[in-house]
Structures are given as structure tokens and as C-alpha cells.
Design a protein around this motif. Structure first.
Motif, short mmCIF file in Angstrom:
data_model
loop_
_atom_site.label_atom_id
_atom_site.label_comp_id
_atom_site.label_asym_id
_atom_site.label_seq_id
_atom_site.Cartn_x
_atom_site.Cartn_y
_atom_site.Cartn_z
N TYR A 77 100.51 68.43 91.17
CA TYR A 77 100.57 67.18 90.43
C TYR A 77 101.77 67.19 89.49
N ASP A 78 102.55 66.13 89.52
CA ASP A 78 103.74 66.00 88.67
C ASP A 78 103.44 64.98 87.58
N ILE A 79 103.21 65.47 86.38
CA ILE A 79 102.83 64.56 85.29
C ILE A 79 103.97 63.63 84.91
N ARG A 80 105.21 64.05 85.12
CA ARG A 80 106.36 63.21 84.78
C ARG A 80 106.43 61.99 85.66
N ARG A 81 106.14 62.17 86.93
CA ARG A 81 106.25 61.07 87.89
C ARG A 81 104.90 60.45 88.23
N GLN A 82 103.83 60.98 87.64
CA GLN A 82 102.49 60.43 87.83
C GLN A 82 102.13 60.33 89.31
N GLY A 83 102.15 61.49 89.94
CA GLY A 83 101.79 61.53 91.35
C GLY A 83 101.70 62.96 91.85
N THR A 84 101.40 63.11 93.11
CA THR A 84 101.22 64.42 93.73
C THR A 84 102.29 64.66 94.79
N LEU A 85 102.94 65.81 94.70
CA LEU A 85 103.92 66.21 95.70
C LEU A 85 103.25 67.14 96.70
N LEU A 134 111.71 75.78 107.01
CA LEU A 134 111.56 74.36 107.28
C LEU A 134 110.56 73.78 106.29
N ILE A 135 110.89 72.67 105.68
CA ILE A 135 109.97 72.02 104.76
C ILE A 135 109.90 70.53 105.07
N ALA A 136 108.74 69.94 104.79
CA ALA A 136 108.54 68.50 104.96
C ALA A 136 107.76 68.00 103.75
N PRO A 137 108.42 67.33 102.80
CA PRO A 137 107.74 66.88 101.58
C PRO A 137 107.35 65.41 101.64
N VAL A 138 106.33 65.06 100.88
CA VAL A 138 105.96 63.66 100.68
C VAL A 138 105.36 63.53 99.29
N PHE A 139 105.72 62.47 98.60
CA PHE A 139 105.21 62.23 97.24
C PHE A 139 104.26 61.03 97.27
N ILE A 140 103.08 61.22 96.70
CA ILE A 140 102.08 60.16 96.66
C ILE A 140 101.85 59.77 95.21
N ALA A 141 102.23 58.56 94.86
CA ALA A 141 102.07 58.08 93.48
C ALA A 141 100.63 57.68 93.20
N ASN A 142 100.18 57.95 91.98
CA ASN A 142 98.82 57.58 91.60
C ASN A 142 98.57 56.09 91.76
N ILE A 143 99.57 55.28 91.38
CA ILE A 143 99.39 53.83 91.45
C ILE A 143 99.18 53.36 92.88
N ASP A 144 99.86 54.01 93.81
CA ASP A 144 99.68 53.63 95.22
C ASP A 144 98.30 54.00 95.71
N GLU A 145 97.84 55.19 95.33
CA GLU A 145 96.49 55.59 95.74
C GLU A 145 95.43 54.68 95.14
#
Length: 229
Positions: free
Chosen positions: A197-205, A2-13
Motif C-alpha cells: 500500500y502506497d499512502i502517498r498515492r492512496q492505492g496498492t501497487l 521480468l516484472i509486471a506492475p499495476v497500480f490500483i487506486a482506492n478511489i477506483d476500487e
């Protein structure tokens, strides 16, 4: 798994004036817990439909009401719970194993409005509280209110390659009663949270994960209450 992912963009933070990662992490854990709960209830219903798992043993029990009465009549639903207890007694299910009845909120509040079930005089006993909208037990069986009881046809979600055995047609299910012996759960990997950290999408998964599975143990310890329509 079971997995539950969320992506947090730098710009939003950057726009926020408060810290959000801890809450996102908590919510991913809750998402896993909710899915695990749904899986256990699904297997509980499937146990009620299953045949005996050992030679000479008993299978599960499915009780059917006329049309939709288990969903629309507190009297019939309460009678179904009593019938479930009787079925378990006749299949030698120990009374000390503490069976519980799982219902949707609609059926829970249907029971809570029945004066026969919440009347506190010596005839009926104290089974609930009408003023507070609570129903404690019926026939000695605790009533558990949950949104995780499946009531739709999930057959299309079945995937043999994923060993996904939690799906079936639950569209006629009104309630399920089972003891802890009915289903078993095994855990391979405990709850863990990873972030990258995903440098392509500029955020943290952030990903929460849990390797856990549930299966049928003793089908005689489970009873499904279902309708005809």
C-alpha cells in the motif's frame, strides 16, 4: 528479472461494484508469460543466425526467399519448411526432437488456404481443415500460430548493461523452425506476486516478478525463414 506492475487506486476500487484485484493479478502473470514467450522466440531466431557453439559442430541456418514470398506465398513457405527439415537432417539433428514452425497469423492462414496442404486424399494426407481454417503440420512439422514472433527491428532496445540479448533486426523474419534443443532457459526466481500500500498515492501497487533467462544451446537445431525485403 521480468516484472509486471499495476497500480490500483482506492478511489477506483470504491467506485467498482465488483472485485478486480484477482483479475489484475492474473493479467500480470499473463504479461510475464507473454514476454517470456517472446524472448524464447527471439533467441530461437538468433540461434538460427549463430555459429557453431562447439568445435566441429554446426551453426544455425537462415533460408532466404526471393523478395517477400515466404510471407505472401503458401507454396514458397511450405517449400521453405521442407528445406528447413532438410537442413536439419544434413546437420544430424535427431528427427525425434520434434521441431515446430512458428509463424504469424497472416502466414498461418495463408497455409490454411492452400488446398495442397489441407487436402485429405491419399496424395497429400490430412494436414489441415479448410472449413475450420486450421493447418496442423507441413512436412511433419507442427505449425504454431503466434503473435509473439518478432518481425520488427528491435536493435534500439538493446542494453548491454542489462545483459539484454533478445534484440536484433527481425524485420525480414517470416518464420522460425526449431527443436527444444536449440535454446535453453534457466530460472533463478519462480513466479511471485507482491503488493504494497502506497499512502502517498492512496492505492496498492501489485508487482508480479520472474527471474528467468534464455540463451542459445544448439544453433544447428534452428532454421530462420526470411525475406529479402
Amino acid at each position: 528479472l521480468l516484472i509486471a506492475p499495476v497500480f490500483i487506486a482506492n478511489i477506483d476500487e470504491a467506485k467498482n461494484h465488483f472485485e478486480v484485484r484477482s483479475e489484475y493479478t492474473r493479467q500480470t502473470g499473463l504479461a510475464l508469460a507473454n514476454q517470456w514467450d517472446k524472448n524464447v522466440l527471439s533467441v530461437g531466431i538468433l540461434a538460427a543466425r549463430a555459429s557453431a557453439t562447439i568445435t566441429g559442430g554446426f551453426g544455425g541456418t537462415s533460408l532466404t526467399s526471393t523478395t517477400t514470398l515466404y510471407r505472401t506465398s503458401a507454396t514458397d513457405l511450405a517449400a521453405g519448411i521442407y528445406a528447413a527439415r532438410q537442413a536439419m537432417d544434413e546437420k544430424d539433428v535427431p528427427e525425434d526432437r520434434n521441431a515446430s514452425c512458428f509463424v504469424r497469423p497472416a502466414q498461418y492462414y495463408l497455409l490454411a488456404q492452400s488446398t495442397a496442404l489441407v487436402n485429405a486424399d491419399t496424395t497429400y494426407g490430412a494436414g489441415g481443415n479448410y472449413a475450420e481454417g486450421k493447418i496442423i503440420r507441413v512436412g511433419g512439422v507442427p505449425i504454431v500460430k503466434t503473435n509473439h514472433l518478432p518481425i520488427t527491428d528491435t536493435t534500439a532496445a538493446q542494453n548491454a548493461n542489462m545483459k539484454n540479448t533478445y534484440n536484433a533486426d527481425f524485420s525480414k523474419t517470416a518464420a522460425v523452425i526449431f527443436t527444444p534443443d536449440a535454446v535453453g532457459t534457466v530460472k533463478l526466481l519462480d513466479l511471485a506476486v507482491e503488493s504494497a500500500y502506497d499512502i502517498r498515492r492512496q492505492g496498492t501497487l501489485i508487482v508480479a516478478k520472474y527471474a528467468v533467462g534464455t540463451g542459445i544451446l544448439r544453433p544447428e537445431c534452428a532454421v530462420e525463414l526470411k525475406t529479402t525485403t
